[in-house]
Design a protein around this motif. Sequence first.
Motif, PDB file in Angstrom:
ATOM      1  N   ARG A 224      10.026   3.813  -5.391  1.00  0.00           N
ATOM      2  CA  ARG A 224       9.813   3.289  -4.043  1.00  0.00           C
ATOM      3  C   ARG A 224      10.668   4.006  -3.000  1.00  0.00           C
ATOM      4  N   ASN A 225      11.483   4.974  -3.437  1.00  0.00           N
ATOM      5  CA  ASN A 225      12.255   5.765  -2.476  1.00  0.00           C
ATOM      6  C   ASN A 225      11.339   6.559  -1.555  1.00  0.00           C
ATOM      7  N   ASN A 226      10.208   6.986  -2.107  1.00  0.00           N
ATOM      8  CA  ASN A 226       9.282   7.822  -1.339  1.00  0.00           C
ATOM      9  C   ASN A 226       7.860   7.529  -1.800  1.00  0.00           C
ATOM     10  N   LEU A 227       7.322   6.405  -1.360  1.00  0.00           N
ATOM     11  CA  LEU A 227       5.994   6.004  -1.822  1.00  0.00           C
ATOM     12  C   LEU A 227       4.879   6.878  -1.262  1.00  0.00           C
ATOM     13  N   HIS A 228       5.110   7.462  -0.094  1.00  0.00           N
ATOM     14  CA  HIS A 228       4.091   8.389   0.414  1.00  0.00           C
ATOM     15  C   HIS A 228       3.934   9.553  -0.562  1.00  0.00           C
TER      16      HIS A 228
ATOM     17  N   GLU B 157       0.742  10.410  -3.148  1.00  0.00           N
ATOM     18  CA  GLU B 157       0.100  11.729  -3.101  1.00  0.00           C
ATOM     19  C   GLU B 157      -0.012  12.321  -4.500  1.00  0.00           C
ATOM     20  N   VAL B 158       1.039  12.176  -5.286  1.00  0.00           N
ATOM     21  CA  VAL B 158       1.022  12.699  -6.656  1.00  0.00           C
ATOM     22  C   VAL B 158      -0.004  11.954  -7.508  1.00  0.00           C
ATOM     23  N   LEU B 159      -0.059  10.638  -7.356  1.00  0.00           N
ATOM     24  CA  LEU B 159      -0.914   9.806  -8.209  1.00  0.00           C
ATOM     25  C   LEU B 159      -2.313   9.584  -7.637  1.00  0.00           C
ATOM     26  N   LYS B 160      -2.547  10.059  -6.416  1.00  0.00           N
ATOM     27  CA  LYS B 160      -3.872   9.942  -5.772  1.00  0.00           C
ATOM     28  C   LYS B 160      -4.355   8.492  -5.707  1.00  0.00           C
ATOM     29  N   THR B 161      -3.482   7.597  -5.267  1.00  0.00           N
ATOM     30  CA  THR B 161      -3.864   6.189  -5.191  1.00  0.00           C
ATOM     31  C   THR B 161      -4.636   5.899  -3.906  1.00  0.00           C
ATOM     32  N   PRO B 162      -5.700   5.096  -3.991  1.00  0.00           N
ATOM     33  CA  PRO B 162      -6.511   4.769  -2.815  1.00  0.00           C
ATOM     34  C   PRO B 162      -5.899   3.638  -1.993  1.00  0.00           C
ATOM     35  N   GLU B 163      -6.573   3.261  -0.918  1.00  0.00           N
ATOM     36  CA  GLU B 163      -6.150   2.126  -0.104  1.00  0.00           C
ATOM     37  C   GLU B 163      -6.155   0.862  -0.957  1.00  0.00           C
ATOM     38  N   HIS B 164      -5.272  -0.066  -0.615  1.00  0.00           N
ATOM     39  CA  HIS B 164      -5.120  -1.336  -1.307  1.00  0.00           C
ATOM     40  C   HIS B 164      -4.487  -1.194  -2.698  1.00  0.00           C
ATOM     41  N   VAL B 165      -3.845  -0.051  -2.958  1.00  0.00           N
ATOM     42  CA  VAL B 165      -3.108   0.159  -4.212  1.00  0.00           C
ATOM     43  C   VAL B 165      -1.702   0.630  -3.870  1.00  0.00           C
ATOM     44  N   ILE B 166      -0.690  -0.064  -4.409  1.00  0.00           N
ATOM     45  CA  ILE B 166       0.695   0.298  -4.126  1.00  0.00           C
ATOM     46  C   ILE B 166       1.487   0.426  -5.423  1.00  0.00           C
ATOM     47  N   PRO B 167       1.977   1.632  -5.738  1.00  0.00           N
ATOM     48  CA  PRO B 167       2.869   1.776  -6.893  1.00  0.00           C
ATOM     49  C   PRO B 167       4.141   0.956  -6.651  1.00  0.00           C
ATOM     50  N   LEU B 168       4.513   0.135  -7.623  1.00  0.00           N
ATOM     51  CA  LEU B 168       5.653  -0.766  -7.467  1.00  0.00           C
ATOM     52  C   LEU B 168       6.894  -0.288  -8.203  1.00  0.00           C
ATOM     53  N   PHE B 169       6.712   0.154  -9.431  1.00  0.00           N
ATOM     54  CA  PHE B 169       7.834   0.610 -10.246  1.00  0.00           C
ATOM     55  C   PHE B 169       7.283   1.377 -11.449  1.00  0.00           C
ATOM     56  N   GLY B 170       8.144   2.186 -12.021  1.00  0.00           N
ATOM     57  CA  GLY B 170       7.776   2.904 -13.223  1.00  0.00           C
ATOM     58  C   GLY B 170       8.367   2.237 -14.447  1.00  0.00           C
TER      59      GLY B 170
ATOM     60  N   MET C  19       9.287  -0.116   4.068  1.00  0.00           N
ATOM     61  CA  MET C  19       8.355  -0.730   3.133  1.00  0.00           C
ATOM     62  C   MET C  19       7.271  -1.578   3.794  1.00  0.00           C
ATOM     63  N   LYS C  20       7.634  -2.408   4.752  1.00  0.00           N
ATOM     64  CA  LYS C  20       6.627  -3.278   5.379  1.00  0.00           C
ATOM     65  C   LYS C  20       5.541  -2.449   6.053  1.00  0.00           C
ATOM     66  N   ASP C  21       5.957  -1.420   6.790  1.00  0.00           N
ATOM     67  CA  ASP C  21       4.981  -0.561   7.453  1.00  0.00           C
ATOM     68  C   ASP C  21       4.100   0.147   6.431  1.00  0.00           C
ATOM     69  N   PHE C  22       4.708   0.607   5.336  1.00  0.00           N
ATOM     70  CA  PHE C  22       3.937   1.310   4.307  1.00  0.00           C
ATOM     71  C   PHE C  22       2.896   0.388   3.679  1.00  0.00           C
ATOM     72  N   VAL C  23       3.313  -0.817   3.325  1.00  0.00           N
ATOM     73  CA  VAL C  23       2.403  -1.778   2.690  1.00  0.00           C
ATOM     74  C   VAL C  23       1.210  -2.056   3.599  1.00  0.00           C
ATOM     75  N   GLN C  24       1.482  -2.217   4.891  1.00  0.00           N
ATOM     76  CA  GLN C  24       0.386  -2.485   5.827  1.00  0.00           C
ATOM     77  C   GLN C  24      -0.489  -1.262   6.046  1.00  0.00           C
ATOM     78  N   GLU C  25       0.107  -0.075   5.986  1.00  0.00           N
ATOM     79  CA  GLU C  25      -0.683   1.163   6.067  1.00  0.00           C
ATOM     80  C   GLU C  25      -1.695   1.227   4.917  1.00  0.00           C
ATOM     81  N   LYS C  26      -1.295   0.691   3.764  1.00  0.00           N
ATOM     82  CA  LYS C  26      -2.154   0.724   2.587  1.00  0.00           C
ATOM     83  C   LYS C  26      -3.151  -0.431   2.565  1.00  0.00           C
TER      84      LYS C  26
END
Length: 249
Positions: A139-143, A147-160, A237-244
């Motif tokens: 979550r240090n750099n979710l953007h 990009e690496v994981l090619k996740t679409p809208e409404h999907v947020i990587p949370l942890f590994g 984080m809040k802005d990122f979550v809403q962007e997604k």
Amino acid sequence: MNTMINLINNHRSVRHFEDKPLSEEQIQMIVTSAQAASTSSFIQAYSIIGVTDEAKKKKLAELAGNQSFVETCGHFFVFCADLHRHKVVSEMEGINLTESIESTEKFMVGLIDAALAAQNAALSAESMGLGICYVGGIRNNLHGICEVLKTPEHVIPLFGLAVGYPARENEQKPRLPYHHIYHENEYEQSPNQYKVELEEYNKTISAYYHERTSGKRADTWTEQMSHMFEKKKRMYMKDFVQEKGLDRV
């Protein structure tokens, strides 16, 4: 005490792994165990991305704070809150579900579903003699992660979840006292009681670090927490979550 309780209570994070990949059978068993976890109203609002590509693992390790074990573990799983498939459901059924999908409630469902699934996965791996370590550093750099994981809208990587054959195991860190975590009937709100229990816990943690580092370290838990919370972290984080497209309503 039974075998499962012993397994749970023996947990410790592993960050040093042998250079040995997991078998396909092990991976399937871990994911199947994750899917057996409870899920809110059968929504199943999560997905798991297994990363085997060496270049991607190297990049994820870098983005997670240069944590080398992300790259060298036997298999790296990324757990995501996922409402993307429910957007597809809305299209299939011809019903506009956007407001519900983008609600704070459904975002929380995704977080909880993913966490429950991950703990099942962790226990499954440990039952096979494997070691695990959760990695919130993604979550240090979710953007960058997206990009690496090619996740679409409404999907947020949370942890590994790094999984592999332990090359070395850490000692188990003492947890907070039972009565500090467990409240019966109502929340214990006495500041003095809290402080007494935390002072006792500070002594336990300080002794743990002193022994583990041969006297080079003896900080307390409250010192750690105050320093950690003092440093503002991942404030995007809040802005990122809403962007997604989540937690908007």
